[in-house]
Design an enzyme around this catalytic site. Structure first.
Site, short mmCIF file in Angstrom:
data_model
loop_
_atom_site.label_atom_id
_atom_site.label_comp_id
_atom_site.label_asym_id
_atom_site.label_seq_id
_atom_site.Cartn_x
_atom_site.Cartn_y
_atom_site.Cartn_z
N ASP A 120 51.96 43.99 43.10
CA ASP A 120 51.99 42.66 43.74
C ASP A 120 51.19 41.57 43.01
OD1 ASP A 120 53.36 44.22 45.54
OD2 ASP A 120 52.08 43.81 47.27
N LYS A 127 59.42 45.58 48.12
CA LYS A 127 59.06 46.28 49.37
C LYS A 127 58.75 45.26 50.45
CE LYS A 127 54.33 46.47 47.77
NZ LYS A 127 53.79 45.57 48.79
N CYS A 182 47.69 46.80 49.56
CA CYS A 182 48.81 47.42 48.84
C CYS A 182 48.37 48.38 47.74
CB CYS A 182 49.74 46.33 48.33
SG CYS A 182 50.56 45.49 49.71
C1 VGL Z 1 49.50 42.66 50.77
C2 VGL Z 1 48.87 41.89 52.83
C3 VGL Z 1 50.19 41.62 53.14
C4 VGL Z 1 49.09 43.22 49.45
C5 VGL Z 1 50.82 42.40 51.08
O1 VGL Z 1 49.82 43.05 48.46
O2 VGL Z 1 47.99 43.83 49.39
N1 VGL Z 1 48.54 42.40 51.66
N2 VGL Z 1 51.14 41.88 52.26
#
Ligand code: VGL
Ligand code: ZN
Length: 239
Positions: free
Chosen positions: A42, A140, A185
């Site tokens: 991410d 995802k 994540c």
């Molecule tokens: C994430 C919160 C919501 C992350 C993704 O990538 O850690 N955190 N969505």
């Protein structure tokens, strides 16, 4: 000279302050082989300064990951990839604010600002991330009613992304996790990789956390209890 002697020699040098003059032998460093994969979690505009769910200093992981990437034959990147009106967004519930929690069918869910909506610039990978050899991008969180911190399975703990099967089919044994955010994540991906039977290390300086009420410390504790190793980018042989 035997390895043993050399180590003693280097130690002696460092005591005299001369070690800086000696090139590093990369002794004891980790050299990821053909059965290792780097997972870059991410590293998207939404999670860096200026994004919709910024992680403090999130952009600092970019140069570290770019450097590490050269040491890996196998790289997988992930993208948080939500629908508009996703169940993890506070805006989907009357009277809820970001960072509050709610209970969904599968359990507790932290509610986030709207972030990483499919196809938006906010959801794009960071422009300075350079992973020319990455082989797969796993998206995802695209099922509207289910969040997915983990790159392996969704928050309902039933729906899989297929990543475990992909890595196993390719003979991968060791997984190195980097990216954002350490306490969500990254941690969930690392723990699920263990659950799937991989040897797992998280490269700490290639990650940054959100840290809600001590969640970074809690995540390291949970990861450690599951056998996830905590390493630094300097532990890798990047030669
Ligand atoms: C994430 C919160 C919501 C992350 C993704 O990538 O850690 N955190 N969505
Ligand atoms: Zn998300």
């Amino acid at each position: 000279m035997q390895i043993h002697d050399r180590r003693f020699f280097l130690q002696a040098l460092s005591l005299t302050g001369l070690a800086t003059a000696v090139p590093s032998f990369a002794a004891g460093k980790i050299k990821p082989g053909a059965n290792a994969v780097l997972i870059v979690v991410d590293v998207q505009n939404c999670f860096v300064t200026g994004g919709t769910l910024p992680v403090a200093k999130g952009e600092e992981v970019v140069p570290v990951i770019n450097k590490i990437a050269a040491a890996f034959q196998n790289i997988v990147a992930t993208q948080d990839w939500h629908t508009a009106g996703h169940a993890s967004f506070a805006s989907s519930y009357a009277g809820k604010k970001p960072f509050e929690t709610t209970t969904l069918k599968y359990g507790q869910q932290v509610l986030w600002p709207d972030h990483c909506v499919q196809g938006t610039d906010d959801a794009a990978l960071h422009k300075d991330l350079k992973l020319p050899t990455a082989q797969l991008i796993i998206r995802k969180g695209y099922n509207k009613g289910v969040d997915s911190y983990s790159a392996f399975e969704e928050a309902d703990r039933k729906t899989v992304t297929g990543l475990a099967g992909y890595l196993k089919a390719r003979g991968i044994k060791s997984v190195y996790v980097t990216g954002l955010a350490t306490d969500f994540c990254v941690a969930w991906t690392a723990m699920d990789a263990r659950k799937a039977g991989f040897e797992v290390s998280v490269i700490e300086d290639a990650c940054r956390g959100i840290d809600l009420n001590g969640s970074v410390a809690a995540a390291w504790k949970q990861m450690s209890a599951k056998g996830v190793k905590r390493i630094q980018s300097a532990d890798l042989d990047l030669a």
